[in-house]
Design an enzyme around this catalytic site. Sequence first.
Site, mmCIF file in Angstrom:
data_model
loop_
_atom_site.group_PDB
_atom_site.id
_atom_site.type_symbol
_atom_site.label_atom_id
_atom_site.label_comp_id
_atom_site.label_asym_id
_atom_site.label_seq_id
_atom_site.Cartn_x
_atom_site.Cartn_y
_atom_site.Cartn_z
ATOM 1 N N GLU A 265 0.834 -1.216 0.000
ATOM 2 C CA GLU A 265 0.000 0.000 0.000
ATOM 3 C C GLU A 265 0.861 1.254 0.000
ATOM 4 O OE1 GLU A 265 -2.192 -0.317 3.633
ATOM 5 O OE2 GLU A 265 -3.010 -2.276 3.163
ATOM 6 N N PRO A 266 1.669 1.469 -1.027
ATOM 7 C CA PRO A 266 2.526 2.655 -1.010
ATOM 8 C C PRO A 266 1.748 3.927 -1.323
ATOM 9 C CG PRO A 266 2.896 1.379 -3.007
ATOM 10 C CD PRO A 266 1.822 0.668 -2.235
ATOM 11 N N ARG A 268 3.127 7.772 -0.071
ATOM 12 C CA ARG A 268 4.101 8.847 -0.161
ATOM 13 C C ARG A 268 5.206 8.585 -1.194
ATOM 14 N NH1 ARG A 268 5.592 11.853 4.376
ATOM 15 N NH2 ARG A 268 4.885 10.103 5.629
ATOM 16 N N CYS A 334 -2.438 33.430 10.608
ATOM 17 C CA CYS A 334 -2.175 34.064 11.897
ATOM 18 C C CYS A 334 -1.755 33.062 12.953
ATOM 19 C CB CYS A 334 -3.426 34.801 12.352
ATOM 20 S SG CYS A 334 -3.987 35.926 11.088
ATOM 21 N N GLU A 335 -0.636 32.413 12.757
ATOM 22 C CA GLU A 335 -0.087 31.485 13.751
ATOM 23 C C GLU A 335 1.420 31.476 13.593
ATOM 24 O OE1 GLU A 335 -1.638 27.791 14.703
ATOM 25 O OE2 GLU A 335 -3.601 28.140 13.806
ATOM 26 N N TYR A 363 0.597 14.102 0.888
ATOM 27 C CA TYR A 363 0.106 14.726 2.115
ATOM 28 C C TYR A 363 0.274 16.246 2.066
ATOM 29 C CZ TYR A 363 0.400 9.823 3.398
ATOM 30 O OH TYR A 363 0.264 8.458 3.405
#
Length: 405
Positions: A265-266, A268, A334-335, A363
């Site tokens: 199940e690759p 990335r 704003c973080e 991702y």
Amino acid sequence: MLSKYFKPSLLEKIAESAGTPVYVYSAAVFLKQITAYKKAFSSLGPLFCYAMKANSSAALCGLAAREGWGADVVSGGELYRALKAGFRPEKIILSGVGKTPAELEYALKAGILFINAESFEEVQEIERVAARLKVRAPLSLRINPDVDPHTHKYITTGKLGSKFGVTFEEAQKIYLYAAESECLRPVGAQFHIGSQVHSAAPYALAARRLAAFMLKLASRGINLKYADVGGGWGVKEGAEMSDPAPLARAVAGVFAGTGLKVILEPGRSVSAPAGALLTRVIYRKRGGHKNFIVVDAAMNDLIRPALYGAKHPVALVGRGRGPEKIYDIVGPVCETGDFLAEGVRLREPAAGSLLAVYSAGAYGFSMSSQYNSRPRAAEALITGASSWRLIRRRETYKDLVAAEL
Ligand code: LLP
């Protein structure tokens, strides 16, 4: 380096036409990773189920489907996308720790290969849904092999104490239960030890444990057909995937000649190197001892640096000025945690310059959000030396409120 697949002149053209931020994918790189997997595993002839959570874009999934790959999906939404993208139902598996009855019903109606269940209660739910539909549900169990993959704690999944899977002991009880049920058909067993795993050793260990367990089950009359070793093979930031040959050797070392059909199940490793996030410089500023480059992409577009401390290489697409300096590349959200990269060495970019954030194909978009009411980025696919097309339009302000009643 990946930049050879992402030619500056083409990136400029795409950014100009599609605007920024925009995710740009290379079909050639995506297919190259698929080919590398096929080649490395050619002696085993496994079924590859692309983990769609990494990047569920229909354009990329369609490429994988045309290569004969199946899909690993973790929600009804991903199953919907998988079917739409052209994955054949009999090559789709459904995973996830909390599938709802509605998702289970959708999967059984679609006729997928099997469901990877993660608890006895879920197995009982599958049984109820299957009884209602008058089908026999193809079942696999996700087993927690208690193996440390030596990766980030948020993406370590195969150690006891994580929420995933069941122990071998519990699995045995569940298989014995399932074998007696008229509505369940035990067909496989699975593990997934984690993500960004760079060594084959933990796979070999988990595979040996799984194989021994399957042998024990066979002695109790339960003969499973599929051994699913999950995904997780790593990608060095800024590079293509780690060579899958060691992984293939580890898996083949355990399962070759057993007659079991291996599944991988690759996610990335296939899509990360294939994507770059393009963003433009809005402002430069100094804050204390630091140099900041404020860009138009933010943590809502790519959350991995903020969430996992991931280090994505950032490069200027054009030329900068003067000597190199050290910059933090930050977004407009704003973080303080809103940064794409920290401590990057670059020549000074002019306002409006284009930056490319590499290894962003996995991702990246799939974890993006509308936080700070920022419409999600556009996506483009490079299809040839100088050809590309938009595969998802940029969201609009109207999209931000479209679902509100
Ligand atoms: N199979 C299962 C059951 C999974 O949970 C995952 C990933 C995969 C396959 C694919 O793993 P991959 O080959 O992509 O490593 N958001 C994190 C990664 C989370 C991975 C979750 N599970 C990140 O950005 O690093």
